[in-house]
Design a protein around this motif. Structure first.
Motif, PDB file in Angstrom:
ATOM      1  N   HIS A  31       0.451   0.444  -1.043  1.00  0.00           N
ATOM      2  CA  HIS A  31       0.794   1.865  -1.124  1.00  0.00           C
ATOM      3  C   HIS A  31      -0.003   2.505  -2.257  1.00  0.00           C
ATOM      4  O   HIS A  31      -0.455   1.818  -3.172  1.00  0.00           O
ATOM      5  N   THR A  32      -0.145   3.824  -2.203  1.00  0.00           N
ATOM      6  CA  THR A  32      -0.826   4.570  -3.262  1.00  0.00           C
ATOM      7  C   THR A  32       0.011   5.785  -3.662  1.00  0.00           C
ATOM      8  O   THR A  32       0.985   6.119  -2.999  1.00  0.00           O
ATOM      9  N   SER A  45      -5.061   1.530  -0.019  1.00  0.00           N
ATOM     10  CA  SER A  45      -3.816   0.777   0.176  1.00  0.00           C
ATOM     11  C   SER A  45      -4.046  -0.452   1.050  1.00  0.00           C
ATOM     12  O   SER A  45      -3.457  -1.514   0.808  1.00  0.00           O
ATOM     13  N   GLY A  71      -1.812  -1.326   4.991  1.00  0.00           N
ATOM     14  CA  GLY A  71      -1.667  -0.284   3.987  1.00  0.00           C
ATOM     15  C   GLY A  71      -1.051   0.954   4.585  1.00  0.00           C
ATOM     16  O   GLY A  71      -1.257   1.254   5.751  1.00  0.00           O
ATOM     17  N   LYS A  72      -0.289   1.669   3.781  1.00  0.00           N
ATOM     18  CA  LYS A  72       0.387   2.894   4.224  1.00  0.00           C
ATOM     19  C   LYS A  72      -0.123   4.125   3.488  1.00  0.00           C
ATOM     20  O   LYS A  72       0.366   5.220   3.716  1.00  0.00           O
ATOM     21  N   GLU A  74      -0.387   7.015   1.076  1.00  0.00           N
ATOM     22  CA  GLU A  74       0.594   7.769   0.289  1.00  0.00           C
ATOM     23  C   GLU A  74       1.793   8.189   1.128  1.00  0.00           C
ATOM     24  O   GLU A  74       2.601   9.002   0.699  1.00  0.00           O
ATOM     25  N   THR A  75       1.940   7.616   2.334  1.00  0.00           N
ATOM     26  CA  THR A  75       2.941   8.102   3.294  1.00  0.00           C
ATOM     27  C   THR A  75       4.371   7.674   3.011  1.00  0.00           C
ATOM     28  O   THR A  75       5.292   8.264   3.569  1.00  0.00           O
ATOM     29  N   GLU A  76       4.594   6.662   2.172  1.00  0.00           N
ATOM     30  CA  GLU A  76       5.950   6.180   1.914  1.00  0.00           C
ATOM     31  C   GLU A  76       6.222   6.051   0.415  1.00  0.00           C
ATOM     32  O   GLU A  76       6.440   4.953  -0.099  1.00  0.00           O
ATOM     33  N   PRO A  77       6.227   7.187  -0.300  1.00  0.00           N
ATOM     34  CA  PRO A  77       6.480   7.121  -1.744  1.00  0.00           C
ATOM     35  C   PRO A  77       7.920   6.697  -2.036  1.00  0.00           C
ATOM     36  O   PRO A  77       8.823   6.959  -1.241  1.00  0.00           O
ATOM     37  N   ASN A  90       4.536   4.526  -7.261  1.00  0.00           N
ATOM     38  CA  ASN A  90       4.064   4.609  -5.874  1.00  0.00           C
ATOM     39  C   ASN A  90       2.841   3.730  -5.609  1.00  0.00           C
ATOM     40  O   ASN A  90       2.555   3.404  -4.460  1.00  0.00           O
ATOM     41  N   ARG A  91       2.146   3.342  -6.646  1.00  0.00           N
ATOM     42  CA  ARG A  91       1.000   2.427  -6.508  1.00  0.00           C
ATOM     43  C   ARG A  91       1.543   1.011  -6.552  1.00  0.00           C
ATOM     44  O   ARG A  91       1.718   0.431  -7.624  1.00  0.00           O
TER      45      ARG A  91
END
Length: 98
Positions: A31-32, A45, A71-72, A74-77, A90-91
């Motif tokens: 995640h990012t 991600s 990788g997702k 920034e879609t799932e913070p 979130n990273r």
């Protein structure tokens, strides 16, 4: 997308759990935060997840076939992207039992 040395203890624990449970397979999802371009964040991600998979295989001897990475972006913070501390949350990389 580089695995930090401080992650070694956690990765070692995950590898041991996998060795103790030969039927277990996991998906590693990167995640990012929301900074930057969406497409670049998605790519980052995916590389983040792949780097952790590589580390588990090469350094800790986990069988490649038991690991999947994705990788997702920034879609799932898990936190708002409004402060440096929240962006850091979130990273991350998550491990999902398959």
């Amino acid at each position: 997308d580089q695995v930090k040395p401080e992650s070694d203890a956690t990765l070692k624990e995950i590898a041991q759990v996998m060795k103790d449970n030969p039927q277990l397979s996991i998906k590693i999802v990167g995640h990012t935060d929301a900074d930057g371009d969406n497409a670049l964040n998605l790519d980052l991600s995916k590389r983040r997840g792949a780097s952790v998979k590589k580390e588990l295989v090469e350094k800790f001897g986990v069988e490649t076939a038991r690991l999947e990475s994705d990788g997702k972006g920034e879609t799932e913070p898990i936190a708002a992207n409004d402060t440096p501390m929240n962006k850091a949350k979130n990273r991350r990389v998550e491990f999902i039992r398959k």
